[in-house]
Scaffold this motif. Structure first.
Motif, mmCIF file in Angstrom:
data_model
loop_
_atom_site.group_PDB
_atom_site.id
_atom_site.type_symbol
_atom_site.label_atom_id
_atom_site.label_comp_id
_atom_site.label_asym_id
_atom_site.label_seq_id
_atom_site.Cartn_x
_atom_site.Cartn_y
_atom_site.Cartn_z
ATOM 1 N N GLU A 97 -65.013 25.782 -9.553
ATOM 2 C CA GLU A 97 -64.872 25.997 -10.998
ATOM 3 C C GLU A 97 -63.640 26.853 -11.221
ATOM 4 N N THR A 133 -60.540 28.674 -13.285
ATOM 5 C CA THR A 133 -60.096 29.268 -14.546
ATOM 6 C C THR A 133 -58.578 29.288 -14.509
ATOM 7 N N ILE A 154 -56.754 30.354 -21.987
ATOM 8 C CA ILE A 154 -57.514 30.159 -20.753
ATOM 9 C C ILE A 154 -58.168 28.789 -20.802
ATOM 10 N N LYS A 155 -58.057 28.038 -19.711
ATOM 11 C CA LYS A 155 -58.727 26.734 -19.625
ATOM 12 C C LYS A 155 -59.660 26.716 -18.435
ATOM 13 N N LYS A 156 -60.804 26.045 -18.623
ATOM 14 C CA LYS A 156 -61.763 25.913 -17.516
ATOM 15 C C LYS A 156 -61.712 24.473 -17.016
ATOM 16 N N LYS A 189 -57.642 30.854 -10.963
ATOM 17 C CA LYS A 189 -58.698 31.596 -10.251
ATOM 18 C C LYS A 189 -59.853 30.663 -9.909
ATOM 19 N N GLY A 190 -60.555 30.946 -8.829
ATOM 20 C CA GLY A 190 -61.775 30.216 -8.491
ATOM 21 C C GLY A 190 -61.579 29.127 -7.449
ATOM 22 N N TYR A 195 -55.064 30.303 -16.350
ATOM 23 C CA TYR A 195 -54.450 31.152 -17.369
ATOM 24 C C TYR A 195 -53.104 30.554 -17.756
#
Lengths: 414, 126
Positions: free
Chosen positions: B18, B20, B5-7, B32-33, B22
């Motif tokens: 922000e 996320t 997972i990378k932010k 996501k986000g 996968y």
């Protein structure tokens, strides 16, 4: 002392002063004098060699010098007279300007004045960092000047206090020039820089950002040898048990900008304590009739494009004043309410289309900005995300403000 | 399965979503986000082929300043940044320079030219 009469004097030859002078010329003001203390026009843009300027105004990304050059060329094309190496020493309420130039003292009597002096950096003294007083402590902008204009490298191992945009930009610049940036230290729980700068200046180069931390001491006698940093609690008090020492030879400070209003103060112009700039109405007129303010001397901007736009407006309004065009009385007071750090302007007429420019106090998501007359909500604008680093423009177009005395701007949950 | 997972914070617009991300063995499986599809494009470019415009300075002789500011004429692959910087360390130009003037062609095989970003006049002789 040489005495001169002039229609419009513009103090400061950076982006604000140049755009203001050009806009006044467009409105057929012939007798304009632009006064710059530096050797060249362009202000701070000359040393901001990174890109990202001009996206709003020119729809392309320019470096600072390129952005400045566009205006310098227009100043020449429009034959606007300017003085360089000329420092304004005083401005009096009757618009008398005393300046020091290479030709001696100048006594300039202007019918209208535009203040465009910009801002300066907060220093170590301003934030009272304890420790010795060795060489190697610079403000970020000072280091930027040395590296980008004078070809002096400021150090090899660097710690930066403050995560404002200049600090972030300098973290990257120093890294590209071969220095090691060991840490960027920010007292707040969030960075005060733009997200793109966090990504492209810190993440790209694996530079660690310490949030909720501050510098608690500077060590070294002749030259900085190390700095001590520590985590802070929610009232910014360092927690001694978290202290760590970072070996370095240089500490850069990027801890905020202060509108440079010594001239305004001494000239009797009223200052808004929230912005640090003059109190202005929707025409950007200060508390002295015929004296206007724009750019970072009025409030610190994050994007130069908005400085230019604001300055153009000041130029137009000063031209209207000079040609005798009456403006509506500005009697509606604007109040920065809960969650809002400041709002510019301070007063509006309510009779014509105008915009408010504001900053929030803290970052947030799913908020709304409401405009209230006493308790009555007049408008509510949803915001997916708010960030103190990003100025918000709020249009008042189409809002019925008849009978309103005070308009309060608030940030609420959306 | 090497899931990770990378932010990331999307920098396309001020919403600053922000994100996320996968990943399955380096392949993006889900984002996501993001409030709009541009977020997915941003993730794809940032993770697979990040590009950056490099801005710096080169030594200037005979000018009113000791340095000329320069930039790459277009964004270059992120991993080429230091190659370009190494190359610029040895570049020297003579005044005058104009905005947009070509300084180095195809710098460090990056496909971008190095161009001047500042107009700098010659130093007048006394």
């Amino acid at each position: 002392m040489k005495r001169r009469e002039i229609d419009l004097a513009v103090i400061g030859g950076g982006p604000a002063g140049m755009a203001a002078a050009l806009a006044a010329r467009e409105k057929n003001i012939k007798d304009i004098l632009l006064i710059e203390r530096n050797h060249r026009l362009g202000g701070i843009l000359k040393q901001c060699i990174h890109d990202g300027f001009g996206i709003e105004l020119f729809n392309e990304t320019l470096t600072g010098p390129e952005y400045a050059q566009r205006y310098v060329e227009k100043i020449h094309d429009k034959r606007i007279e300017y003085l360089t190496d000329t420092m304004v020493l005083s401005l009096s309420p009757d618009k008398k300007i005393i300046g020091a130039s290479p030709d001696g003292l100048l006594d300039i009597r202007a019918k209208a004045v535009i203040l465009a002096m910009g801002c300066r950096e907060r220093t170590r003294g301003n934030i009272a960092i304890p420790g010795s007083r060795p060489a190697g402590v610079y403000t970020a902008g000072c280091a930027q000047n040395f590296i980008n204009l004078k070809n002096y490298m400021v150090g090899k191992d660097v710690v930066i206090l403050g995560s404002g945009d200049i600090g972030l930009i300098m973290a990257r610049r120093l890294t590209l020039e071969g220095a090691r940036v060991h840490a960027v230290v920010e007292v707040l729980p969030y960075s005060s820089g733009l997200p793109r700068n966090i990504r492209q200046c810190l993440t790209d180069y694996d530079i660690p950002l310490y949030l909720n931390h501050t510098v608690t001491g500077v060590c070294g006698l002749k030259r900085v040898e190390s700095v001590r940093i520590a985590e802070v609690d929610d009232r910014w008090r360092p927690k001694p048990e978290t202290t760590k020492e970072i070996k370095c030879d240089t500490l850069l400070l990027s801890v905020g900008l202060i509108p440079e209003n010594e001239l305004s103060n001494a000239g009797g112009i009223k200052i808004n304590p929230d912005t640090g700039g003059p109190i202005v109405d929707e025409n950007l007129q200060t508390s002295i009739s015929g004296v206007y303010a724009c750019g970072n001397v009025l409030h610190v901007h994050d994007i130069v494009d908005w400085v230019s736009m604001e300055a153009s407006k000041a130029g137009v309004k000063a031209a209207e004043y000079l040609t005798g065009i009456k403006t509506s009385e500005c009697n509606i007071k604007i109040k920065a309410g809960c969650g809002i750090r400041y709002v510019m302007p301070d007063m509006i007429s309510g009779t014509r289309e105008t915009d408010l420019f504001l900053r929030v106090s803290a970052p947030g998501r799913n908020k709304k900005i409401t405009l209230k007359d006493k308790k009555k909500i007049l408008s509510s604008v949803p915001k997916v995300r708010v960030n103190p680093a990003e100025m918000i423009k709020l249009s008042l177009n189409g809002l019925d403000l008849s009978g309103v005395n005070e308009l309060e701007v608030q940030l609420e949950d959306g | 399965m090497a899931d990770s997972i990378k932010k990331l914070v999307c920098i396309i617009c001020p919403n600053s979503c922000e994100l996320t991300v996968y990943l399955d063995e380096g392949e993006i499986t889900k984002v996501k986000g993001n409030l709009c599809p541009k977020g997915v494009d941003y993730v794809r470019e940032e993770l697979y082929s990040p590009m950056r415009t490099v801005t710096s300075t080169v030594e200037l002789k005979g000018g009113v300043l000791p340095l000329a500011s320069v930039k790459t004429s277009k964004p270059i692959p992120k991993e080429k940044i230091m190659d370009v910087m190494d190359l610029l360390a040895d570049v020297m130009v003579w005044a005058p320079v104009e905005v947009g003037q070509l300084i180095v062609e195809n710098a460090g095989e990056s496909g971008a030219n190095i161009i001047s970003t500042k107009k700098i006049n010659k130093k007048r002789k006394h």
